[in-house]
Design a protein around this motif. Sequence first.
Motif, short mmCIF file in Angstrom:
data_model
loop_
_atom_site.label_atom_id
_atom_site.label_comp_id
_atom_site.label_asym_id
_atom_site.label_seq_id
_atom_site.Cartn_x
_atom_site.Cartn_y
_atom_site.Cartn_z
N ASP A 153 1.06 6.68 13.84
CA ASP A 153 -0.14 7.18 13.15
C ASP A 153 -1.22 7.63 14.15
O ASP A 153 -1.49 6.92 15.12
N VAL A 154 -1.87 8.76 13.86
CA VAL A 154 -2.83 9.36 14.79
C VAL A 154 -3.94 8.41 15.26
O VAL A 154 -4.20 8.31 16.46
N PRO A 155 -4.62 7.69 14.34
CA PRO A 155 -5.72 6.86 14.85
C PRO A 155 -5.24 5.75 15.79
O PRO A 155 -5.96 5.36 16.71
N PHE B 246 2.95 -10.94 9.50
CA PHE B 246 4.38 -10.62 9.36
C PHE B 246 4.70 -9.42 10.22
O PHE B 246 3.80 -8.71 10.66
N GLU B 247 5.98 -9.18 10.42
CA GLU B 247 6.36 -7.87 10.92
C GLU B 247 6.21 -6.89 9.77
O GLU B 247 6.32 -7.27 8.60
N PHE B 248 5.94 -5.63 10.11
CA PHE B 248 5.59 -4.67 9.07
C PHE B 248 6.62 -4.60 7.96
O PHE B 248 6.28 -4.58 6.77
N ALA C 142 0.21 -6.92 9.60
CA ALA C 142 1.16 -6.85 10.71
C ALA C 142 0.40 -6.38 11.95
O ALA C 142 0.21 -5.18 12.16
N PRO C 143 -0.09 -7.32 12.77
CA PRO C 143 -0.89 -6.92 13.93
C PRO C 143 -0.06 -6.16 14.97
O PRO C 143 1.16 -6.10 14.88
N GLY C 144 -0.78 -5.56 15.94
CA GLY C 144 -0.10 -4.70 16.90
C GLY C 144 -0.30 -3.25 16.50
O GLY C 144 0.46 -2.37 16.92
N PHE C 145 -1.32 -3.00 15.67
CA PHE C 145 -1.57 -1.67 15.13
C PHE C 145 -3.07 -1.38 15.29
O PHE C 145 -3.79 -1.26 14.29
N PRO C 146 -3.54 -1.29 16.54
CA PRO C 146 -4.97 -1.14 16.78
C PRO C 146 -5.48 0.25 16.41
O PRO C 146 -4.78 1.21 16.62
N PRO C 147 -6.69 0.41 15.86
CA PRO C 147 -7.67 -0.65 15.64
C PRO C 147 -7.62 -1.23 14.23
O PRO C 147 -8.57 -1.86 13.81
N ASN D 32 7.38 -3.92 16.56
CA ASN D 32 5.98 -3.50 16.46
C ASN D 32 5.70 -2.38 17.46
O ASN D 32 6.48 -2.13 18.38
N TYR D 33 4.56 -1.70 17.23
CA TYR D 33 4.26 -0.51 18.03
C TYR D 33 3.82 -0.84 19.45
O TYR D 33 3.91 0.01 20.34
N VAL D 34 3.34 -2.07 19.69
CA VAL D 34 2.97 -2.43 21.06
C VAL D 34 4.23 -2.38 21.94
O VAL D 34 4.21 -1.85 23.06
N LEU D 35 5.33 -2.89 21.42
CA LEU D 35 6.60 -2.86 22.16
C LEU D 35 7.09 -1.43 22.36
O LEU D 35 7.63 -1.09 23.41
#
Length: 268
Positions: free
Chosen positions: A205-207, A90-92, A51-56, A186-189
Amino acid sequence: MSDKGLSRRQYLTTVGGTAVTLSVAGCSGDGDSGDGGDSGTERPTITAGTAPGFPPFEMKEGGDLVGFDIDLLEAVVSETEYSFEGWEEFEFDSLIPALTNNNIDVIAAGMTINDDRDQTIDFSDPYYSSDQAIVVRSDGDFAPESLSDLADRPVGAQKGTTGEGVVQDELVGDEITENQYNAYDNYVLAIQDLQNGNVDAVVIDVPVANTFAANRPVEVAFVYETGEKFGFGVRTDDDARQEALNSGLSTVREDGTYEELTRKWFGE
Ligand code: ARG
């Protein structure tokens, strides 16, 4: 391959769309008509979901899926007898159903190993540790130091995550109303809405919080310790893939690949 700082920044400032399901052809050839040096036996395969949008850990850069989870899982699978077939996005909160429906064989998505999920799926050995960060705008107007400082503030998190779990378990009904919790695909939004002022804090999440903070006008206000560990998700009856991933993980830890990838994606 690419400068991670630059490419991450580029991603973070250009990508805001929601993740959609997308097949990636990573075909390693289905016709094993005996031209290779190997025996003619077909290798078992792994198709992975994220589920992208979760860098890095996972993100899109110029249309490409990149990140720590992407590199790590591919390195791990290359140490096993499995042939890697590619990624599906996918979405998470759709990842576990995709796994149990056999649409994918492995989840690699910064997914926290917890009892709840353990009832539906199994996990590899842990490969990364995290706590939850409370992220705010870096203009300094709002500087909470504990969860009770979030009283009556609109708060955001990604649907189906442990960050959402912290909001639901520790804030909703106590510090904030149900309506003050904003759930995002997603977390970008979520971070964009924080920048826009639609929420005053995001639990993440911290990282990943640190990566957003390095590239956008947001910062970590404080850390809420949850002691989470990320693992790769597999189906409960799939002992073969679980064991293969565990042995691949220990190989990449021993041969320095794991350390090289943490340096590439987390610095230091
Ligand atoms: N570690 C958190 C969890 O397991 C968040 C994971 C979000 N991952 C993602 N690829 N969006 O719930």
